[in-house]
Design a protein around this motif. Structure first.
Motif, PDB file in Angstrom:
ATOM      1  N   LEU A 104       0.832  -1.208   0.000  1.00 15.64           N
ATOM      2  CA  LEU A 104       0.000   0.000   0.000  1.00 15.64           C
ATOM      3  C   LEU A 104       0.864   1.255   0.000  1.00 15.64           C
ATOM      4  CD1 LEU A 104      -2.896  -1.087   2.381  1.00 15.64           C
ATOM      5  CD2 LEU A 104      -2.866  -1.016  -0.121  1.00 15.64           C
ATOM      6  N   ASN A 105       2.065   1.155   0.598  1.00 18.73           N
ATOM      7  CA  ASN A 105       2.976   2.290   0.507  1.00 18.73           C
ATOM      8  C   ASN A 105       3.424   2.483  -0.950  1.00 18.73           C
ATOM      9  OD1 ASN A 105       4.505   4.443   1.616  1.00 18.73           O
ATOM     10  ND2 ASN A 105       6.340   3.176   1.452  1.00 18.73           N
ATOM     11  N   TYR A 106       3.622   1.373  -1.665  1.00 20.03           N
ATOM     12  CA  TYR A 106       3.883   1.497  -3.102  1.00 20.03           C
ATOM     13  C   TYR A 106       2.660   2.081  -3.813  1.00 20.03           C
ATOM     14  CZ  TYR A 106       8.251  -1.160  -2.903  1.00 20.03           C
ATOM     15  OH  TYR A 106       9.527  -1.557  -2.646  1.00 20.03           O
ATOM     16  N   GLY A 107       1.489   1.787  -3.266  1.00 23.01           N
ATOM     17  CA  GLY A 107       0.257   2.369  -3.822  1.00 23.01           C
ATOM     18  C   GLY A 107       0.296   3.896  -3.787  1.00 23.01           C
ATOM     19  N   ILE A 108       0.833   4.461  -2.692  1.00 23.57           N
ATOM     20  CA  ILE A 108       0.957   5.923  -2.602  1.00 23.57           C
ATOM     21  C   ILE A 108       1.886   6.423  -3.710  1.00 23.57           C
ATOM     22  CG2 ILE A 108       1.813   7.843  -1.191  1.00 23.57           C
ATOM     23  CD1 ILE A 108       0.949   6.216   1.293  1.00 23.57           C
ATOM     24  N   MET A 109       2.990   5.677  -3.894  1.00 22.10           N
ATOM     25  CA  MET A 109       3.917   6.046  -4.968  1.00 22.10           C
ATOM     26  C   MET A 109       3.221   5.931  -6.326  1.00 22.10           C
ATOM     27  SD  MET A 109       7.859   4.833  -5.472  1.00 22.10           S
ATOM     28  CE  MET A 109       7.554   3.328  -4.643  1.00 22.10           C
ATOM     29  N   GLY A 110       2.436   4.863  -6.488  1.00 22.35           N
ATOM     30  CA  GLY A 110       1.697   4.656  -7.736  1.00 22.35           C
ATOM     31  C   GLY A 110       0.722   5.794  -8.014  1.00 22.35           C
TER      32      GLY A 110
END
Lengths: 310, 268
Positions: free
Chosen positions: A16-22
């Protein structure tokens, strides 16, 4: 709690932290058509920025400001935004290929800076022993991770909600117009350089936020976390999930990170011991294959952009 | 909103006088536009004709700020507009369309129009968070205005279709409609009739005439002589980068050098 749910919590925090980046990349590419090929560079700036601001004072290091985490993460975002402003001013007037090449090069250079500017970044050892936010309030690391997952979900939710409001507003319509045909947008009175700069800075600050949160979670930062591979992973997440759709960006992050970790696990089980280190390359090939397959068979991604009808 | 043509009809002073003076633009050693001067009078339809490669589109691009001029001046209602980027030229009241239509293909026709008006409060992203009511109010007004323009341009049937999915002729109407959304002083049309079926062509001609009756100024590049002679008050003929003739349609068409340049250019 079972081993699986402990792992699931850990997995979701990262995904989900990668989701923020996404979401940051989706704003740039999905809505505005800005080809940021140096995602990892801005992620690194957010991460190192936060680490330097939050870290304890040490004799052998510049920095170590001992600031509270919220300030450090906002500071990391601001530094990522500042870097984006400088890169953007230099490249956004040019055509998109130049932005891609410039951002890719800058991300590579930043990783080398992190590796070699030892007095600031700790060099190859990185910055270790950072205080994790509110860690002392929890009895064990599992409940702490549960808390951190909640924190990431709340932050992701705020970012998501803010972006959804913005991209559905006339601002979002303007971004799509720039993406669709910048000459036409320019001929209709839109200052596209300014719009692109604005979006580039905003998107990079979200990517920096993701970097800061990553450091807050693992409690240290080192140059090996910022290899160009991460940029391709985030692009794969956006392509798989569906560029131009915020839900797609987050879904893609979870799906691709799941595939990545599972394929890593499978390869480590299957590959003979003496080939383990080489087998890692198979994962990278799989990511490439996934991107190509998506672009051929389902270019809009799992849930792509909704168009037509208003 | 009422008919866009009647909205401007009540104005006494006509707008959109475009004065091109000694304009030159070269690419390397090729003089695409060579010392061209003419004036599109306010309230008139000026036609710009000439064989392929005469420099008409380069001149358009230069006027619209897409190309920097090598020499000369462009003045719109007394304001110098040369040397400015396209978005600034547009803000001075000069709207243009493209030879090959450039709609925003994945956006609906309605969205294509609504993106145009300048200085929308909602174009600032923070207003999507803190001034939602204000933005919504402005959007409602814009939507109403856009629907009026769409109706005027006979595009109501495709209002909610993606602009990339409608016919080329309809896309030309979308470009005209987009231009109207900014209440421009003058509209530059680059071959509005090229490749358009006769039914849509009639609509385009009719809409241009109707707008002009309301006082709108036009400068039109067009190859179709019927189109030009039925619409234009004044003709400018370009060949090999220079303007070789200027005058009323019948005067210009009677000149041997124009016919030579035109037929010679096309035959070549």
């Amino acid at each position: 709690m079972s081993g699986f749910s402990i792992y699931l919590i850990f997995f979701l925090i990262i995904a989900l932290n990668y989701g923020i980046m996404g979401l940051g990349l989706n704003l740039q590419w999905g809505y505005t058509g800005l080809f940021n090929a140096g995602v990892v560079g801005f992620y690194a700036i957010g991460a190192y920025g936060a680490a330097i601001l939050v870290g304890p004072d040490r004799d052998y290091l510049i920095g170590g400001f001992d600031l509270p985490w919220p300030v450090a993460i906002l500071g990391g975002m601001a530094l990522a935004a500042l870097a984006a402003l400088i890169v953007g001013l230099a490249t956004l007037r040019l055509r998109e290929e130049y932005l891609a090449i410039a951002t890719f090069g800058i991300a590579l250079s930043l990783q080398l800076v992190a590796l070699n500017f030892e007095s600031l970044t700790g060099g190859a050892n990185g910055l270790v022993g950072l205080p994790r936010p509110l860690f002392h309030l929890f009895e064990d690391s599992t409940t702490y991770n549960l808390f951190f997952l909640g924190l990431v979900i709340v932050i992701l939710g705020i970012v998501w909600f803010g972006l959804e409001l913005a991209v559905r507003s006339p601002w979002g319509r303007l971004l799509r117009a720039v993406r669709e045909d910048e000459s036409a947008a320019r001929s209709l009175g839109k200052n596209i350089t300014l719009i692109r700069l604005q979006v580039f800075v905003l998107g990079c600050s979200l990517i920096g936020l993701s970097g800061g949160l990553y450091v807050a979670f693992i409690g240290f930062v080192s140059p090996t976390d910022f290899l160009p591979l991460l940029t391709f992973q985030v692009w794969a997440m956006l392509i798989v999930g569906g560029s131009g759709n915020n839900a797609g960006a987050v879904l893609g992050a979870v799906v691709v990170w799941a595939l990545w970790t599972m394929s890593g696990l499978a390869i480590s089980r299957v590959a003979p011991v003496e080939l383990q280190s080489q087998a890692g390359a198979i994962q990278v090939m799989l990511i490439g294959l996934l991107i190509v397959a998506m672009l051929i068979f389902r270019p809009r991604g799992l849930i792509g952009e909704k168009t037509g009808g208003s | 909103m009422a008919d866009p043509s009647t909205e401007t009809a009540g104005m006494n002073a006509l707008r959109g006088r475009l004065e091109i003076a000694n304009v030159a633009k070269s690419f390397g050693s090729v003089a695409a536009v060579d010392n061209v001067s003419f004036t599109a009078q306010a309230g008139e339809i000026t036609g710009l004709i000439g064989p392929n490669g005469a420099g008409k589109t380069t001149l358009f691009d230069s006027i619209a700020g897409e190309q920097l001029l090598d020499a000369g001046t462009v003045t719109l209602d007394g304001m110098r507009i040369d040397g400015q980027p396209p978005h600034a030229v547009f803000r001075h009241g000069l709207a243009r369309t493209f030879q090959i239509p450039r709609p925003f293909p994945k956006m609906t026709v309605l969205e294509n129009l609504m993106v145009v008006p300048m200085d929308q409060h909602g174009e600032r992203f923070w207003n999507a968070w803190i001034r939602r009511a204000d933005v919504a109010r402005q959007e409602a007004a814009l939507r109403e205005k856009a629907r009026g323009v769409i109706e005027f341009c006979r595009l109501s049937a495709v209002e909610n279709q993606q602009a990339g999915a409608i016919s080329g002729g309809q896309q030309k109407l979308v470009e005209i409609a987009r231009a109207l959304m900014s209440d421009p002083r003058i509209i530059l049309l680059d071959e509005p009739g090229a490749g358009v079926n006769p039914v849509l062509l009639d609509i385009i001609v009719d809409r241009i005439r109707e707008l002009n009756r309301g006082g709108m100024t036009f400068l039109i590049i067009e190859h179709n002589i019927d189109f030009v002679s039925s619409l234009c008050d004044h003709l400018v003929v370009m060949a090999e980068g220079a303007n070789i003739a200027e005058g009323t349609v019948s005067d210009v068409m009677a000149r041997d050098d124009v016919i030579d340049a035109y037929l010679g250019g096309n035959a070549a």
